[in-house]
Design a protein around this motif. Structure first.
Motif, mmCIF file in Angstrom:
data_model
loop_
_atom_site.group_PDB
_atom_site.id
_atom_site.type_symbol
_atom_site.label_atom_id
_atom_site.label_comp_id
_atom_site.label_asym_id
_atom_site.label_seq_id
_atom_site.Cartn_x
_atom_site.Cartn_y
_atom_site.Cartn_z
ATOM 1 N N LEU A 20 1.350 -1.420 0.124
ATOM 2 C CA LEU A 20 -0.043 -0.402 -0.421
ATOM 3 C C LEU A 20 0.472 1.665 -0.061
ATOM 4 C CD1 LEU A 20 -3.067 -0.968 2.812
ATOM 5 C CD2 LEU A 20 -3.102 -1.120 0.190
ATOM 6 N N GLU A 21 1.874 1.184 0.663
ATOM 7 C CA GLU A 21 3.097 1.679 1.053
ATOM 8 C C GLU A 21 3.627 3.218 -0.855
ATOM 9 O OE1 GLU A 21 5.762 1.185 3.524
ATOM 10 O OE2 GLU A 21 3.976 1.309 5.152
ATOM 11 N N GLU A 22 3.685 1.846 -1.619
ATOM 12 C CA GLU A 22 3.500 1.865 -2.997
ATOM 13 C C GLU A 22 2.818 2.441 -3.606
ATOM 14 O OE1 GLU A 22 6.060 -1.426 -4.021
ATOM 15 O OE2 GLU A 22 6.820 -1.786 -2.105
ATOM 16 N N VAL A 23 1.503 2.266 -3.824
ATOM 17 C CA VAL A 23 0.782 2.847 -4.196
ATOM 18 C C VAL A 23 -0.210 3.564 -4.405
ATOM 19 C CG1 VAL A 23 -1.732 2.106 -5.985
ATOM 20 C CG2 VAL A 23 -0.451 0.628 -4.844
ATOM 21 N N SER A 24 0.248 5.391 -5.535
ATOM 22 C CA SER A 24 -0.253 6.448 -4.969
ATOM 23 C C SER A 24 -1.728 7.413 -4.447
ATOM 24 C CB SER A 24 -0.384 6.608 -6.620
ATOM 25 O OG SER A 24 -1.220 6.886 -7.591
ATOM 26 N N LEU A 25 -2.376 5.559 -5.225
ATOM 27 C CA LEU A 25 -3.501 5.726 -4.776
ATOM 28 C C LEU A 25 -5.108 4.525 -3.949
ATOM 29 C CD1 LEU A 25 -6.627 7.499 -4.617
ATOM 30 C CD2 LEU A 25 -7.620 7.121 -6.751
ATOM 31 N N VAL A 26 -4.925 4.363 -2.703
ATOM 32 C CA VAL A 26 -5.805 2.884 -1.980
ATOM 33 C C VAL A 26 -7.625 3.629 -1.776
ATOM 34 C CG1 VAL A 26 -5.588 1.461 -0.570
ATOM 35 C CG2 VAL A 26 -3.477 2.370 -0.958
ATOM 36 N N LEU A 27 -7.932 3.151 -1.930
ATOM 37 C CA LEU A 27 -9.162 3.365 -2.256
ATOM 38 C C LEU A 27 -10.238 2.430 -0.948
ATOM 39 C CD1 LEU A 27 -10.778 4.447 -5.696
ATOM 40 C CD2 LEU A 27 -10.379 6.077 -3.768
ATOM 41 N N GLY A 28 -10.628 3.004 0.549
ATOM 42 C CA GLY A 28 -11.590 1.981 1.160
ATOM 43 C C GLY A 28 -12.713 2.641 2.091
ATOM 44 N N THR A 29 -12.500 1.709 3.126
ATOM 45 C CA THR A 29 -13.866 2.479 3.556
ATOM 46 C C THR A 29 -13.278 3.458 4.848
ATOM 47 O OG1 THR A 29 -13.371 1.089 5.964
ATOM 48 C CG2 THR A 29 -14.464 -0.030 3.911
ATOM 49 N N GLU A 30 -14.471 4.153 5.071
ATOM 50 C CA GLU A 30 -14.294 5.355 6.036
ATOM 51 C C GLU A 30 -13.552 5.051 6.794
ATOM 52 O OE1 GLU A 30 -17.335 8.436 5.593
ATOM 53 O OE2 GLU A 30 -17.820 6.994 6.082
#
Length: 250
Positions: free
Chosen positions: A79-89
């Motif tokens: 996750l630290e290497e990906v520019s956009l992570v979409l998830g729950t609030e």
């Protein structure tokens, strides 16, 4: 419409290209092993390919972070290497860098509109024990609308999502009848029967089952899922992916 190029890493982890972007669902890249906690989870098979072999990962679609079979140790590092992570609030409050979305909230990236859609990880009221989960719908002009269910067990929610997005053409359903005994015989994800019900609701969609192998707590096999669809005359709608092989879907 443009086809989608997809590769199943294993479990819930699917890499696919869509409208010029690389998407990855629920990253799990650990080798087999056990995860201690109130309920011990046992991973039986490792990733078919490493993350480095997938190509571009522009967006991670994270259904939830609280269970190791949806986000393991190596997945968290990714996750630290990906520019956009979409998830729950809620995930956004626990992991920095996640863009948390409420149900029906949208996020645009490139030409793609991603909508967070409801998911229920077990029976009604399961959130108190299982925690919140989200699914996603992806839309882009000239591309098939894609639904990613996340760890959803509710066909009623699928009906609600299908009513809002009648153009869904590819449905990535987390199946396998995940069950750790927390709610007795009630499953935490779709099983063969409820996956078929969901497919009947999503009547124009190709069905891509994931999260149906590789963990001990999956209480049904993919073979049962395939048989359920075939006996119902819906077998031609299933696209069962062999882990590690990239294929076109659409």
């Amino acid at each position: 419409m443009t086809q989608i190029s997809a590769l199943l890493v294993g479990g819930p982890t699917l890499h696919f290209t869509y409208a010029g972007l690389g998407f990855l669902t629920d990253p799990t890249f650990d080798e087999p092993g056990s995860y201690e906690g109130p309920i011990v989870l046992r991973k039986l098979t490792g990733p078919a390919v490493p993350a480095s072999a997938l190509g571009a990962i522009d967006v991670v679609l994270l259904s939830h972070d609280q269970h190791d079979d949806n986000l393991d140790t190596a997945g968290r590092a990714l996750l630290e290497e990906v520019s956009l992570v979409l998830g729950t609030e809620e995930s956004a409050t626990r992991i920095s860098g996640i863009s948390g979305l409420a149900p029906w909230q949208q996020h645009r990236v490139g030409d793609v509109v991603v909508t967070a859609v409801p998911a229920l990880h077990g029976p009604e009221g399961a959130e108190a024990l299982s925690g919140p989960v989200t699914g996603f719908v992806l839309e882009a002009e000239g591309h098939p609308t894609v639904y990613v269910s996340g760890d959803n067990a509710s066909v009623d929610l699928v009906r609600e999502i299908a009513a809002r997005f009648p153009g869904i053409r590819v449905a990535v359903l987390f199946a396998g009848a995940a069950n750790v005994g927390r709610f007795g015989d009630i499953d935490l994800t779709l099983n063969a029967r409820t996956a078929l019900e969901a497919a009947e609701v999503l009547s124009s969609a190709v069905i891509v089952p994931v999260h149906a192998e590789g963990w001990f707590h999956f209480s049904e096999t993919r073979e049962r899922l395939v048989a359920m669809f075939e006996y119902a005359g819906q077998g031609d709608r299933l696209r069962v992916l062999a882990a590690g092989e990239r294929v076109a879907i659409g």
